[in-house]
Design a protein around this motif. Structure first.
Motif, PDB file in Angstrom:
ATOM      1  N   ALA A  49       0.831  -1.212   0.000  1.00 43.72           N
ATOM      2  CA  ALA A  49       0.000   0.000   0.000  1.00 43.72           C
ATOM      3  C   ALA A  49       0.861   1.257   0.000  1.00 43.72           C
ATOM      4  CB  ALA A  49      -0.936  -0.011   1.198  1.00 43.72           C
ATOM      5  N   THR A  50       1.884   1.295   0.837  1.00 43.80           N
ATOM      6  CA  THR A  50       2.755   2.484   0.876  1.00 43.80           C
ATOM      7  C   THR A  50       3.560   2.627  -0.409  1.00 43.80           C
ATOM      8  OG1 THR A  50       4.461   1.182   2.027  1.00 43.80           O
ATOM      9  CG2 THR A  50       2.913   2.452   3.390  1.00 43.80           C
ATOM     10  N   VAL A  65       0.800  12.747   1.669  1.00 42.96           N
ATOM     11  CA  VAL A  65      -0.319  11.821   1.693  1.00 42.96           C
ATOM     12  C   VAL A  65      -0.459  11.271   3.109  1.00 42.96           C
ATOM     13  CG1 VAL A  65       1.065   9.801   1.019  1.00 42.96           C
ATOM     14  CG2 VAL A  65      -1.397   9.831   0.571  1.00 42.96           C
ATOM     15  N   LEU A  66      -1.701  11.122   3.552  1.00 40.18           N
ATOM     16  CA  LEU A  66      -2.008  10.582   4.887  1.00 40.18           C
ATOM     17  C   LEU A  66      -2.971   9.410   4.719  1.00 40.18           C
ATOM     18  CD1 LEU A  66      -2.808  13.972   6.690  1.00 40.18           C
ATOM     19  CD2 LEU A  66      -0.573  12.874   6.438  1.00 40.18           C
ATOM     20  N   VAL A  67      -2.739   8.352   5.504  1.00 42.34           N
ATOM     21  CA  VAL A  67      -3.622   7.187   5.501  1.00 42.34           C
ATOM     22  C   VAL A  67      -4.226   7.050   6.888  1.00 42.34           C
ATOM     23  CG1 VAL A  67      -3.839   4.708   5.094  1.00 42.34           C
ATOM     24  CG2 VAL A  67      -2.187   6.052   3.763  1.00 42.34           C
ATOM     25  N   ALA A 107       1.940   7.816   6.635  1.00 36.00           N
ATOM     26  CA  ALA A 107       1.997   9.218   6.201  1.00 36.00           C
ATOM     27  C   ALA A 107       3.385   9.525   5.666  1.00 36.00           C
ATOM     28  CB  ALA A 107       1.647  10.167   7.347  1.00 36.00           C
ATOM     29  N   THR A 108       3.462  10.576   4.890  1.00 39.23           N
ATOM     30  CA  THR A 108       4.762  11.123   4.483  1.00 39.23           C
ATOM     31  C   THR A 108       5.227  12.090   5.566  1.00 39.23           C
ATOM     32  OG1 THR A 108       3.575  12.838   3.245  1.00 39.23           O
ATOM     33  CG2 THR A 108       4.321  10.912   2.010  1.00 39.23           C
ATOM     34  N   CYS A 136       6.234   7.557   1.775  1.00 36.45           N
ATOM     35  CA  CYS A 136       5.134   7.238   2.682  1.00 36.45           C
ATOM     36  C   CYS A 136       5.539   6.029   3.542  1.00 36.45           C
ATOM     37  CB  CYS A 136       3.860   6.940   1.893  1.00 36.45           C
ATOM     38  SG  CYS A 136       2.430   6.556   2.928  1.00 36.45           S
ATOM     39  N   LEU A 137       5.487   6.198   4.868  1.00 37.26           N
ATOM     40  CA  LEU A 137       5.924   5.142   5.786  1.00 37.26           C
ATOM     41  C   LEU A 137       4.836   4.865   6.810  1.00 37.26           C
ATOM     42  CD1 LEU A 137       9.552   6.448   6.474  1.00 37.26           C
ATOM     43  CD2 LEU A 137       8.874   4.649   4.859  1.00 37.26           C
TER      44      LEU A 137
END
Length: 474
Positions: free
Chosen positions: A326-327, A341-343, A356-357, A365-366
């Motif tokens: 996904a990341t 980007v935020l998840v 998030a980045t 993104c981690l």
């Protein structure tokens, strides 16, 4: 009629006539020698000036007295036909030397008919050059009256027909361009102010043809005027560029500001009446190609995004951990699309930050280290709206340097965020969370096409998140 032998003047054509009882060889007027006369019917005291004026004309000119004898012949007439003034002045008509004898009577009659007719008469004749060649000329002839009001002769101005046709074509072309051309035409003076604007250009610039004249370009163009003025200065200094240029400008109109792309060509205008070219300004021709360029940009953007999704899918297929997949998908999706980007995934009745980045610098993104963190979103937050509506939500704080960081801080986003797009994560009919893309103020706000791309990315990320949860339960 008699005059001294010189270019643009007459030869002595007959015996002198004494007047007022003056001695032979002199006239009654002591200031005018016998035999000197200027233009037929004109005063005789300006013959030298008249000769100079005639020789300086761009048109070939000759004159005949009432008997049909050539009295004047200027330099341009010599250039066209090859006969000098000494050879031409004093001859009776054109018969045998400038016109074939078979045509001489008709040519003479048509020329001399202007002596009794009002206004000018236009004819076309085939004249003979001194080298034996023939040249088709267009003549304009007019009668000359003497001091007593009686016909005294005929003036005849002529030029080669092809030169006249070229001139008429040039005039017709300029009139057509400045009236109803399908592209904009603007003539700009050396001060870079419009002096002539055609109808198409007036519509493109958002004003009337007369209202635009004399106004600085900066009053018409909000952005891009520096590039336009630099191009005009370059043309004035170095001449026209070898190829058209495309200029993006923002116009100030009654409906607001409009951004347009004009494919422009430039021509340096110089006076044809001087030996050294004197710049008169620049001719600016342009066409509005905004629609075509926007379509090309959209096609390029679509190709790039399709390529990114293809590369992301191949990379994700090599990941053992679905959340790592996904990341990886989000890293490829961010390129050229967003800055952050935020998840946030659903956990009971709230959202928790899962990946998030970095907030303070660009980066990949981690996953959140040490486990998920609850997202403290206030009621009405765009992410919460996206979950409630199971759809995409776009929001923006505006553009430019005036955007306050407080707008992003209040929403728990990075301080440089000015535009946001929240896409819901759904898989197998269930809402799993929300995906938030963020852009800084120096970029444009998200558009409808951006929302469609974000939804495609969200669908792939949702599949990976759903798989990760299934594996966790197992």
């Amino acid at each position: 009629m008699g005059v001294p032998r010189s270019r643009g003047a007459t030869n002595e054509l007959g015996p002198d006539e004494d007047s007022g009882g003056a001695p032979p060889g002199c006239s009654g007027d002591p200031g005018v020698p016998v035999g000197e006369e200027a233009v037929p019917g004109a005063p005789s005291d300006g013959s030298e000036l008249l000769a100079a004026l005639l020789d300086g004309m761009d048109a070939a000119l000759c004159a005949f007295d009432a008997a049909g004898t050539v009295t004047h012949w200027n330099r341009e007439a010599e250039r066209v036909l090859g006969w000098s003034a000494e050879e031409a002045v004093g001859r009776s008509g054109f018969a045998g030397w400038a016109v074939r004898r078979a045509d001489a009577d008709e040519v003479r009659a048509r020329l001399m008919s202007a002596m009794d007719a009002p206004g000018r008469q236009v004819h076309e004749f085939a004249l003979l050059r001194k080298d034996g060649g023939r040249v088709l000329v267009r003549t304009q002839s007019a009668g000359v009256r003497g001091a007593d009001g009686k016909p005294a002769g005929v003036y005849c101005a002529f030029s080669e027909v092809h030169a006249q046709i070229d001139l008429e074509r040039a005039i017709a072309l300029s009139e057509a361009l400045l009236e109803d051309a399908s592209w904009g035409v603007v003539l700009v003076d050396v001060d870079l102010r419009p002096t002539v604007v055609n109808a198409h250009a007036a519509r493109a610039l958002g004003g009337s043809r007369t209202a635009l004249l004399g106004r600085p370009l900066g009053e018409l163009v909000v952005q891009g005027v520096e590039e336009l003025e630099a191009a005009l200065h370059h043309v004035l200094a170095d001449g026209a560029p070898s190829a058209p240029a495309e200029l993006w400008v923002t116009l100030r109109t009654a409906e607001g500001e409009r951004r347009r792309c004009w494919r422009s060509g430039f021509l340096r205008l110089a006076s044809p009446l001087t030996e050294e070219p004197v710049p008169l300004g620049v001719g600016w021709l342009f066409q509005d190609v905004t629609a075509a360029r926007l379509a090309e940009q959209e096609a390029d953007r679509l190709r790039f995004r399709t390529s990114q999704l293809h590369r992301a899918a191949r990379t994700a297929s090599e990941c053992e951990d679905p959340m790592e997949a996904a990341t990886s998908l989000l890293d490829f999706a961010l390129a050229g699309f967003a800055d952050h980007v935020l998840v946030d995934l659903v956990a009971g009745e709230r959202l928790v930050r899962t990946a998030a980045t970095p907030f303070d610098a660009p980066g990949p993104c981690l996953l959140v280290a040490g486990g998920s963190i609850p997202a403290r979103y206030a009621p009405g937050h765009p992410a919460l709206q996206s979950v409630e509506r199971t759809g995409t939500v776009r929001t923006s704080a505006g553009a430019g340097a005036a955007v306050s960081p407080a707008w992003a801080v209040e929403r728990r986003w990075p301080r440089d965020a000015a535009h946001a797009l929240c896409a819901v994560l759904r898989s197998r009919g269930r809402t799993l969370g929300v995906l938030t893309f963020l852009r800084a103020a120096n970029r444009a706000a998200f558009e409808r096409s951006d929302a469609a791309y974000a939804e495609t990315v969200a669908a792939r990320v949702a599949g990976a998140v759903d798989l990760a949860r299934q594996l966790t339960r197992e």
